[in-house]
Design a protein around this motif. Structure first.
Motif, PDB file in Angstrom:
ATOM      1  N   PHE A 200       0.818  -1.212   0.000  1.00  0.00           N
ATOM      2  CA  PHE A 200       0.000   0.000   0.000  1.00  0.00           C
ATOM      3  C   PHE A 200       0.855   1.268   0.000  1.00  0.00           C
ATOM      4  N   ALA A 201       2.140   1.105   0.245  1.00  0.00           N
ATOM      5  CA  ALA A 201       3.060   2.238   0.201  1.00  0.00           C
ATOM      6  C   ALA A 201       3.892   2.231  -1.077  1.00  0.00           C
ATOM      7  N   ALA A 202       3.518   1.396  -2.041  1.00  0.00           N
ATOM      8  CA  ALA A 202       4.279   1.293  -3.286  1.00  0.00           C
ATOM      9  C   ALA A 202       4.210   2.601  -4.075  1.00  0.00           C
ATOM     10  N   ARG A 203       5.242   2.841  -4.839  1.00  0.00           N
ATOM     11  CA  ARG A 203       5.321   4.068  -5.640  1.00  0.00           C
ATOM     12  C   ARG A 203       4.182   4.116  -6.660  1.00  0.00           C
ATOM     13  N   ALA A 204       3.842   2.968  -7.235  1.00  0.00           N
ATOM     14  CA  ALA A 204       2.754   2.939  -8.213  1.00  0.00           C
ATOM     15  C   ALA A 204       1.431   3.373  -7.600  1.00  0.00           C
ATOM     16  N   VAL A 205       1.213   3.037  -6.343  1.00  0.00           N
ATOM     17  CA  VAL A 205      -0.028   3.432  -5.668  1.00  0.00           C
ATOM     18  C   VAL A 205      -0.047   4.938  -5.449  1.00  0.00           C
ATOM     19  N   ARG A 206       1.078   5.494  -5.040  1.00  0.00           N
ATOM     20  CA  ARG A 206       1.145   6.948  -4.829  1.00  0.00           C
ATOM     21  C   ARG A 206       0.911   7.700  -6.136  1.00  0.00           C
ATOM     22  N   ILE A 207       1.492   7.197  -7.229  1.00  0.00           N
ATOM     23  CA  ILE A 207       1.302   7.851  -8.523  1.00  0.00           C
ATOM     24  C   ILE A 207      -0.162   7.772  -8.952  1.00  0.00           C
ATOM     25  N   TYR A 208      -0.778   6.612  -8.741  1.00  0.00           N
ATOM     26  CA  TYR A 208      -2.182   6.444  -9.119  1.00  0.00           C
ATOM     27  C   TYR A 208      -3.078   7.413  -8.346  1.00  0.00           C
ATOM     28  N   LEU A 209      -2.846   7.537  -7.052  1.00  0.00           N
ATOM     29  CA  LEU A 209      -3.664   8.449  -6.244  1.00  0.00           C
ATOM     30  C   LEU A 209      -3.485   9.893  -6.696  1.00  0.00           C
ATOM     31  N   ARG A 210      -2.268  10.259  -7.056  1.00  0.00           N
ATOM     32  CA  ARG A 210      -2.042  11.623  -7.536  1.00  0.00           C
ATOM     33  C   ARG A 210      -2.765  11.860  -8.857  1.00  0.00           C
ATOM     34  N   GLU A 211      -2.745  10.867  -9.745  1.00  0.00           N
ATOM     35  CA  GLU A 211      -3.436  11.007 -11.029  1.00  0.00           C
ATOM     36  C   GLU A 211      -4.948  11.090 -10.834  1.00  0.00           C
ATOM     37  N   VAL A 212      -5.469  10.293  -9.913  1.00  0.00           N
ATOM     38  CA  VAL A 212      -6.909  10.352  -9.638  1.00  0.00           C
ATOM     39  C   VAL A 212      -7.285  11.719  -9.078  1.00  0.00           C
ATOM     40  N   LYS A 213      -6.461  12.222  -8.198  1.00  0.00           N
ATOM     41  CA  LYS A 213      -6.724  13.537  -7.600  1.00  0.00           C
ATOM     42  C   LYS A 213      -6.753  14.635  -8.653  1.00  0.00           C
ATOM     43  N   GLU A 214      -5.744  14.652  -9.516  1.00  0.00           N
ATOM     44  CA  GLU A 214      -5.670  15.690 -10.544  1.00  0.00           C
ATOM     45  C   GLU A 214      -6.768  15.511 -11.584  1.00  0.00           C
ATOM     46  N   GLY A 215      -7.046  14.262 -11.962  1.00  0.00           N
ATOM     47  CA  GLY A 215      -8.087  14.015 -12.959  1.00  0.00           C
ATOM     48  C   GLY A 215      -9.463  14.407 -12.457  1.00  0.00           C
ATOM     49  N   GLN A 216      -9.779  14.070 -11.220  1.00  0.00           N
ATOM     50  CA  GLN A 216     -11.087  14.426 -10.685  1.00  0.00           C
ATOM     51  C   GLN A 216     -11.209  15.929 -10.465  1.00  0.00           C
ATOM     52  N   ALA A 217     -10.100  16.575 -10.132  1.00  0.00           N
ATOM     53  CA  ALA A 217     -10.135  18.024  -9.957  1.00  0.00           C
ATOM     54  C   ALA A 217     -10.502  18.714 -11.278  1.00  0.00           C
ATOM     55  N   LYS A 218      -9.952  18.242 -12.385  1.00  0.00           N
ATOM     56  CA  LYS A 218     -10.276  18.823 -13.686  1.00  0.00           C
ATOM     57  C   LYS A 218     -11.686  18.461 -14.122  1.00  0.00           C
ATOM     58  N   ALA A 219     -12.049  17.210 -13.964  1.00  0.00           N
ATOM     59  CA  ALA A 219     -13.356  16.755 -14.434  1.00  0.00           C
ATOM     60  C   ALA A 219     -14.502  17.386 -13.658  1.00  0.00           C
ATOM     61  N   ARG A 220     -14.286  17.608 -12.377  1.00  0.00           N
ATOM     62  CA  ARG A 220     -15.360  18.149 -11.537  1.00  0.00           C
ATOM     63  C   ARG A 220     -15.257  19.651 -11.365  1.00  0.00           C
ATOM     64  N   GLY A 221     -14.223  20.260 -11.956  1.00  0.00           N
ATOM     65  CA  GLY A 221     -14.081  21.710 -11.861  1.00  0.00           C
ATOM     66  C   GLY A 221     -13.703  22.183 -10.477  1.00  0.00           C
ATOM     67  N   ILE A 222     -12.891  21.385  -9.781  1.00  0.00           N
ATOM     68  CA  ILE A 222     -12.471  21.756  -8.433  1.00  0.00           C
ATOM     69  C   ILE A 222     -11.219  22.627  -8.531  1.00  0.00           C
ATOM     70  N   PRO A 223     -11.245  23.829  -7.997  1.00  0.00           N
ATOM     71  CA  PRO A 223     -10.064  24.704  -8.072  1.00  0.00           C
ATOM     72  C   PRO A 223      -8.975  24.247  -7.116  1.00  0.00           C
ATOM     73  N   TYR A 224      -8.350  23.121  -7.445  1.00  0.00           N
ATOM     74  CA  TYR A 224      -7.362  22.525  -6.547  1.00  0.00           C
ATOM     75  C   TYR A 224      -6.186  23.452  -6.307  1.00  0.00           C
ATOM     76  N   GLU A 225      -5.668  24.082  -7.368  1.00  0.00           N
ATOM     77  CA  GLU A 225      -4.503  24.954  -7.208  1.00  0.00           C
ATOM     78  C   GLU A 225      -4.822  26.153  -6.320  1.00  0.00           C
ATOM     79  N   LYS A 226      -6.049  26.677  -6.466  1.00  0.00           N
ATOM     80  CA  LYS A 226      -6.434  27.802  -5.614  1.00  0.00           C
ATOM     81  C   LYS A 226      -6.484  27.384  -4.157  1.00  0.00           C
ATOM     82  N   LYS A 227      -6.960  26.159  -3.908  1.00  0.00           N
ATOM     83  CA  LYS A 227      -7.006  25.683  -2.531  1.00  0.00           C
ATOM     84  C   LYS A 227      -5.604  25.552  -1.973  1.00  0.00           C
ATOM     85  N   LYS A 228      -4.660  25.080  -2.809  1.00  0.00           N
ATOM     86  CA  LYS A 228      -3.290  24.947  -2.343  1.00  0.00           C
ATOM     87  C   LYS A 228      -2.714  26.303  -1.986  1.00  0.00           C
ATOM     88  N   ARG A 229      -2.959  27.322  -2.835  1.00  0.00           N
ATOM     89  CA  ARG A 229      -2.442  28.650  -2.548  1.00  0.00           C
ATOM     90  C   ARG A 229      -3.083  29.230  -1.301  1.00  0.00           C
TER      91      ARG A 229
END
Length: 204
Positions: free
Chosen positions: A149-178
């Protein structure tokens, strides 16, 4: 006769009542050697926290998934690839609408109507799930360096899901980070100001 009647009517001897104190009775009914076992049993009988209960359910669900796998898998042979398969398998039970690229509501946080896009597991749910399973793996005897569960492939997948859902759902992820970075900067400034030395003669 008075003495006989007086003996029948007189209150009981207080010394007869306090022959066995309450504390000694308790000590006699609970033997010393068994008290550690009873304490452990009482601790085990206490209800687990909500996090521990969810972690146990998640762990049992993953083990059941390995047993039902074609062919069946053992935990010792489980890798990050099987964890990714498990996460994708859970998408069929998701409740988060993720718009596809061709959907007219792609990137719209408040779509005006329904669409045929699939429901998936939200990134936040998957991220929390992996955190619980990562802890459960090591609590059940797994070695940290072999934690799938700590494998690098899992971390990459979670990051891709996060970024993909942010774009698809129109979530201003970068604004939240700032925004979080700005809040952190303000908090640091307050702490620094609070630790600054007070000038001599100034009011406290």
């Amino acid at each position: 006769m008075d003495s006989a009647s007086g003996a029948g009517a007189s209150p009981p001897d207080p010394h007869g009542v306090l022959v066995v104190p309450t504390t000694s009775t308790t000590a006699e009914t609970i033997p010393g050697p068994s008290s550690p076992q009873e304490a452990a049993a009482a601790a085990a009988a206490s209800p687990p926290s909500r996090y521990e209960s969810q972690k146990r359910r998640d762990w049992n669900t993953f083990l059941q998934y390995l047993q039902n796998h074609k062919p069946p898998l053992t935990l010792a042979r489980c890798s990050g690839a099987q964890v990714l398969e498990f996460l994708k398998y859970l998408d069929q039970f998701g409740k988060t609408k993720v718009h596809m690229n061709g959907c007219p509501f792609f990137g719209n946080p408040t779509p005006p109507g329904p669409c045929a896009c699939p429901l998936k597991q939200a990134w936040g749910s998957l991220d929390a799930l992996i955190g619980r399973l990562r802890a459960a793996f090591e609590e059940n005897g797994g070695r940290p360096e072999l934690n799938p569960f700590a494998a690098r492939a899992v971390r990459i997948y979670l990051r891709e899901v996060k970024e993909g859902q942010a774009k698809a759902r129109g979530i201003p992820y970068e604004k939240k980070k700032r925004k979080r970075a700005a809040v952190a900067a303000v908090a640091v400034a307050k702490v620094t100001a609070g630790n600054a030395p007070v000038a001599a003669g100034s009011d406290q």
